[in-house]
Design an enzyme around this catalytic site. Structure first.
Site: not given
Ligand code: GLY
Ligand code: MN
Ligand code: MN
Length: 446
Positions: A43, A246, A263, A274, A353, A357, A364, A393, A397, A414, A416
């Site tokens: 619950d 991720h 991140d 982000d 990637h 975005h 996103h 970003e 890797y 990375r 970003e």
């Molecule tokens: N944190 C998700 C991205 O960087 O797209």
């Molecule tokens: Mn991002």
């Molecule tokens: Mn991110």
């Protein structure tokens, strides 16, 4: 308490624009519900988060609310929300109630949600078009179908339910992709808080800590500055974990010599930030780490240069890929010519990637990346315009592999930042936390 946002004018203006769009297309009715509660276990529920499109048009964050917009001779903006129930509010907290909603949120009318079944069939009748979200839940679908049937039955052949149904999402996505001043102010605040959280985590980091302890530093900084929650699950990845795109903060221990990739971004007044930073657990980059770090930073700089009004959405990605691919050749990660690895996309082994975005109410965020009608083949990329907000970003890797120089094994990097497209170029709103390797080392020495 669900207080109104400081200024209701932007929400009223967005409803006005949507109504104008509907009227120009022949008039009709829009029906949109906010997000349902989500069960966590038994619950217990997940913390409630309203629907982003619903918030964009209303500023209203209570659950169980519906918005009805009628574009006709006179426009009507109607909110359905939970009735005031003092005895229930003791348990569940304050409810605005319909009476206060009219003045506080600028609606023409407001009713209790219990009145939907009574009022919706008549509101739907004789409307040429029904605008609704094609992503609505099954429960919302069933309600809409029920009201449409009721509308036809009550009309006894004289009144008709809408003959056309249109998805609201692409219309709202086109509006949401350009941020207004109130949105930019919220995003700047989200960016400031998140930059502070990254700075705090860098200062706190040392070998022997667990990833979750750095996550705690981030959360502490988000909340103590009034951010409502993280905008997405924080990634805190030590060593090889950074190569899992991720990865969620876990219990891995930061080792001397590891890089740490964080991140993380907070949500402030419904708007996301982000940010990714990568730094050495012990405060000093090794030679190979520094080589790949500087390469990623150069790729980001190239992407920033390519982010300006009139530039294609894909220009920043192409610019970053060019720099990264050349660096991979220079460092012996790839072999051949630049044109060759760009053509074969061999670089995707280490950079798999995209470079950014849209960012906004959703991390996103909504908005087409291409222009023209969705049914067209090979649509061209969208052009950037002032007021858009996007991430930049790039990353690299490198997993363990026999054909890869060992010095680079298990390095994941990375960088970003969040960029607001301005009249001349773009402004990085997340640079409250350093990117330059020397500045990061200096910060970590403090
Ligand atoms: N944190 C998700 C991205 O960087 O797209
Ligand atoms: Mn991002
Ligand atoms: Mn991110």
């Amino acid at each position: 308490m669900s207080l109104p946002c400081t200024d209701i004018a932007p929400f009223v203006e967005r409803r006005r624009r949507l109504l104008a769009h509907m009227r120009a297309a022949g008039g009709g009715i829009a029906v949109l519900s906010t997000a349902p509660h989500a069960q966590r276990n038994h619950d217990a529920e997940y913390p409630y988060r309203h629907d982003s499109d619903f918030y964009y048009l209303t500023g209203f964050i209570e659950p169980e609310a519906w918005l009805v917009l009628v574009a006709g001779v006179t426009d009507r903006a109607i909110l359905f929300c939970r009735a005031k129930r003092p005895e229930q509010e003791i348990w569940e907290g304050y409810r605005c109630g319909p009476d206060a909603a009219v003045t506080r949120y600028g609606f023409d009318e407001a009713y209790a949600t219990d009145e939907l079944d009574t009022l919706l069939p008549a509101l739907l009748s004789d409307q040429p078009t029904l605008y609704r979200s094609f992503a609505a839940t099954g429960a919302v679908e069933r309600k809409l179908r029920h009201w449409l049937l009721q509308s036809e039955q009550q009309g006894r052949g004289r009144r008709l339910a809408p003959g056309r149904i249109q998805d609201l999402r692409p219309i709202l996505a086109d509006m949401r992709v350009i941020k207004d001043a109130s949105e930019i102010a919220a995003m700047r605040q989200a960016a400031r808080i998140s930059a502070g959280a990254h700075t705090r985590a860098m200062r706190a980091a040392r070998p022997g800590m667990h990833e979750y302890q750095l996550e705690a530093e981030l959360l502490y900084e988000f909340r103590r500055h009034g951010a409502q929650s993280p905008a997405y699950p924080s990634i805190v990845a030590a060593g090889a974990n950074a190569c899992v795109l991720h990865y969620a903060a876990g219990d891995t221990v930061l080792r001397d010599g590891d890089l740490v990739l964080i991140d993380a971004g907070c949500e402030y007044d419904s708007y996301a930030s982000d940010i990714t930073r990568t730094f050495p657990a012990n405060g000093r980059f090794t030679g190979p780490q520094r080589a790949l770090y500087d390469l990623t930073a150069a790729a980001q700089q190239a992407a920033v240069q390519a982010t300006a009004p009139g530039r294609s959405w894909n220009d920043a990605h192409e610019a970053a890929v060019r720099v990264l691919a050349q660096g991979m050749l220079d460092e012996g990660l790839l072999h051949g010519s630049l044109d060759g690895v760009l053509e074969s996309t061999a670089y995707t082994r280490f950079y798999m990637h995209r470079t950014g975005h849209w960012l906004g109410l959703d991390v996103h965020d909504v908005g087409d990346y291409r222009q023209g009608s969705a049914s067209e083949q090979d649509r061209p990329w969208r052009s950037l315009a002032a007021g858009m907000v996007l991430t930049i970003e790039p990353g690299i890797y490198v997993r363990e592999a026999a054909d890869v120089p060992e010095a680079f094994w298990n390095i994941g990097i990375r960088i970003e930042d969040d960029a607001l497209v301005t009249a001349e170029g773009c402004e990085l709103i997340t640079r409250g936390v350093p990117v330059d390797a020397r500045e990061i080392e200096a910060l970590m020495r403090e």
